[in-house]
Design a protein around this motif. Structure first.
Motif, PDB file in Angstrom:
ATOM      1  N   HIS A 168      40.156 -12.795  28.987  1.00 19.06           N
ATOM      2  CA  HIS A 168      39.836 -11.672  30.318  1.00 19.06           C
ATOM      3  C   HIS A 168      38.872 -10.694  29.596  1.00 19.06           C
ATOM      4  O   HIS A 168      39.287  -9.923  28.583  1.00 19.06           O
ATOM      5  N   GLY A 169      37.725 -10.437  30.330  1.00 23.55           N
ATOM      6  CA  GLY A 169      36.627  -9.524  29.975  1.00 23.55           C
ATOM      7  C   GLY A 169      35.537 -10.134  29.229  1.00 23.55           C
ATOM      8  O   GLY A 169      35.513 -11.400  29.044  1.00 23.55           O
ATOM      9  N   GLU A 170      34.757  -9.017  28.701  1.00 22.33           N
ATOM     10  CA  GLU A 170      33.611  -9.817  27.745  1.00 22.33           C
ATOM     11  C   GLU A 170      34.095 -10.212  26.377  1.00 22.33           C
ATOM     12  O   GLU A 170      34.790  -9.457  25.794  1.00 22.33           O
ATOM     13  N   PRO A 171      33.607 -11.480  25.864  1.00 17.00           N
ATOM     14  CA  PRO A 171      33.836 -11.678  24.432  1.00 17.00           C
ATOM     15  C   PRO A 171      33.229 -10.873  23.587  1.00 17.00           C
ATOM     16  O   PRO A 171      32.081 -10.225  23.935  1.00 17.00           O
ATOM     17  N   VAL A 172      33.672 -10.719  22.163  1.00 19.02           N
ATOM     18  CA  VAL A 172      33.088 -10.076  21.403  1.00 19.02           C
ATOM     19  C   VAL A 172      32.318 -11.206  20.434  1.00 19.02           C
ATOM     20  O   VAL A 172      32.800 -12.141  19.866  1.00 19.02           O
ATOM     21  N   LEU A 173      30.864 -11.100  20.576  1.00 18.34           N
ATOM     22  CA  LEU A 173      30.380 -12.232  19.823  1.00 18.34           C
ATOM     23  C   LEU A 173      29.727 -11.954  18.514  1.00 18.34           C
ATOM     24  O   LEU A 173      29.190 -12.751  17.695  1.00 18.34           O
ATOM     25  N   ARG A 174      29.984 -10.566  18.116  1.00 18.33           N
ATOM     26  CA  ARG A 174      29.154 -10.313  16.703  1.00 18.33           C
ATOM     27  C   ARG A 174      30.386  -9.281  16.217  1.00 18.33           C
ATOM     28  O   ARG A 174      30.753  -8.336  16.964  1.00 18.33           O
ATOM     29  N   ASP A 175      30.466  -9.086  14.819  1.00 22.42           N
ATOM     30  CA  ASP A 175      31.179  -8.131  14.389  1.00 22.42           C
ATOM     31  C   ASP A 175      32.759  -7.981  14.887  1.00 22.42           C
ATOM     32  O   ASP A 175      33.071  -6.953  15.013  1.00 22.42           O
ATOM     33  N   GLY A 176      32.956  -9.143  15.103  1.00 22.97           N
ATOM     34  CA  GLY A 176      34.392  -9.452  15.516  1.00 22.97           C
ATOM     35  C   GLY A 176      35.650  -8.954  14.767  1.00 22.97           C
ATOM     36  O   GLY A 176      36.349  -8.296  15.355  1.00 22.97           O
ATOM     37  N   LYS A 177      35.355  -8.833  13.382  1.00 20.41           N
ATOM     38  CA  LYS A 177      36.399  -8.245  12.557  1.00 20.41           C
ATOM     39  C   LYS A 177      36.575  -6.906  12.577  1.00 20.41           C
ATOM     40  O   LYS A 177      37.694  -6.502  12.660  1.00 20.41           O
ATOM     41  N   PHE A 178      35.249  -6.279  12.763  1.00 20.45           N
ATOM     42  CA  PHE A 178      35.266  -4.739  13.020  1.00 20.45           C
ATOM     43  C   PHE A 178      36.130  -4.292  14.469  1.00 20.45           C
ATOM     44  O   PHE A 178      36.866  -3.301  14.491  1.00 20.45           O
ATOM     45  N   ALA A 179      35.780  -5.043  15.412  1.00 20.35           N
ATOM     46  CA  ALA A 179      36.436  -5.063  16.763  1.00 20.35           C
ATOM     47  C   ALA A 179      37.740  -4.997  16.764  1.00 20.35           C
ATOM     48  O   ALA A 179      38.688  -4.277  17.282  1.00 20.35           O
ATOM     49  N   LEU A 180      38.283  -5.986  16.023  1.00 16.61           N
ATOM     50  CA  LEU A 180      39.710  -6.418  15.838  1.00 16.61           C
ATOM     51  C   LEU A 180      40.467  -5.204  15.156  1.00 16.61           C
ATOM     52  O   LEU A 180      41.560  -4.921  15.356  1.00 16.61           O
ATOM     53  N   ALA A 181      39.820  -5.047  13.852  1.00 16.30           N
ATOM     54  CA  ALA A 181      40.496  -3.994  13.217  1.00 16.30           C
ATOM     55  C   ALA A 181      40.680  -2.648  13.883  1.00 16.30           C
ATOM     56  O   ALA A 181      41.443  -1.878  13.563  1.00 16.30           O
ATOM     57  N   ALA A 182      39.459  -2.456  14.848  1.00 12.75           N
ATOM     58  CA  ALA A 182      39.578  -1.230  15.299  1.00 12.75           C
ATOM     59  C   ALA A 182      40.940  -1.155  16.375  1.00 12.75           C
ATOM     60  O   ALA A 182      41.658   0.094  16.415  1.00 12.75           O
ATOM     61  N   VAL A 183      41.368  -2.286  16.846  1.00 12.69           N
ATOM     62  CA  VAL A 183      42.481  -2.396  17.929  1.00 12.69           C
ATOM     63  C   VAL A 183      43.824  -2.540  17.018  1.00 12.69           C
ATOM     64  O   VAL A 183      44.871  -2.003  17.216  1.00 12.69           O
ATOM     65  N   VAL A 184      43.768  -3.328  15.934  1.00 11.29           N
ATOM     66  CA  VAL A 184      45.006  -3.637  15.213  1.00 11.29           C
ATOM     67  C   VAL A 184      45.282  -2.408  14.451  1.00 11.29           C
ATOM     68  O   VAL A 184      46.433  -2.196  13.905  1.00 11.29           O
ATOM     69  N   GLY A 185      44.330  -1.790  13.765  1.00 10.38           N
ATOM     70  CA  GLY A 185      44.660  -0.708  12.893  1.00 10.38           C
ATOM     71  C   GLY A 185      44.693  -1.137  11.563  1.00 10.38           C
ATOM     72  O   GLY A 185      45.144  -2.083  11.344  1.00 10.38           O
ATOM     73  N   ARG A 186      43.750  -0.686  10.779  1.00  8.97           N
ATOM     74  CA  ARG A 186      43.652  -1.090   9.273  1.00  8.97           C
ATOM     75  C   ARG A 186      42.742  -0.106   8.630  1.00  8.97           C
ATOM     76  O   ARG A 186      41.560   0.176   9.042  1.00  8.97           O
TER      77      ARG A 186
END
Length: 195
Positions: free
Chosen positions: A177-195
């Protein structure tokens, strides 16, 4: 259909109940063609060897494909059967899957996310939403699903189950659902998951 990376294609199709386009994936593996959460598979990928389902809500048009094998978490197998999708290979997170793909359990009991190692991508059903996704669309590259979707679990529980993904060399986060993250996925994931 868009080629996201070598051996990885993504397409979107209109979902009547959700009332927006949703994403599906086709992954070329050593074990054959694998589809993830397919809806209205285009002709060039309609003869899949395997279908992987992230959560029973995403059985979509899997039952119409005639894939040799359908894989889903053991917690999704019966709900999928109730929706006319026969799961040939129920599994638990950590079990061997086609093409070296790995499943990670989420805080949502029946939902897993998939790690596609050759493409350095995480394939997600509902627990993470991309930019523009309902409900309450935002421009954030990724966000957690509404907490009410988790039953008795919380966003903190979801973050904890997604933490192991941060140990992987994630380049892409391919949401349904929504737009995929096609680069810097780890950065986007960390921003949501927190670390």
């Amino acid at each position: 259909m868009d080629e996201i990376a070598p051996g990885l294609r993504r397409w979107t199709a209109w979902h009547e109940e959700w009332e927006e386009n949703v994403g599906s994936l086709a992954v070329d593996t050593d074990d054959g063609l694998v589809l993830v959460d397919p809806l209205e598979a285009p002709p060039e990928v309609s003869k899949a060897d395997h279908v992987l389902v992230t959560v029973f809500w995403h059985g979509r048009t899997t039952g119409e494909l005639g894939a040799k094998r359908v894989w889903a978490s053991s917690r999704s197998a019966q709900p999928l059967s109730n929706r006319g999708v026969d799961v040939t290979d129920p599994f638990r997170a950590g079990d061997e899957l086609p093409g070296g793909i790995q499943a990670f359990q989420t805080a949502r009991a029946a939902e897993v996310v998939y790690w596609l190692p050759a493409q350095r991508a995480v394939a997600v059903g509902d627990v993470l939403l991309g930019a523009g996704a309902k409900p309450r669309p935002t421009s954030a590259p990724l966000r957690l699903c509404p907490e009410r979707w988790l039953g008795k679990r919380t966003h903190d529980d979801l973050r904890a189950t997604l933490q192991p993904l941060l140990e992987l060399p994630v380049e892409r986060v391919l949401v349904s659902h929504g737009e995929p993250v096609l680069r810097d996925g780890k950065f986007a994931l960390a921003a949501v998951v927190g670390r």
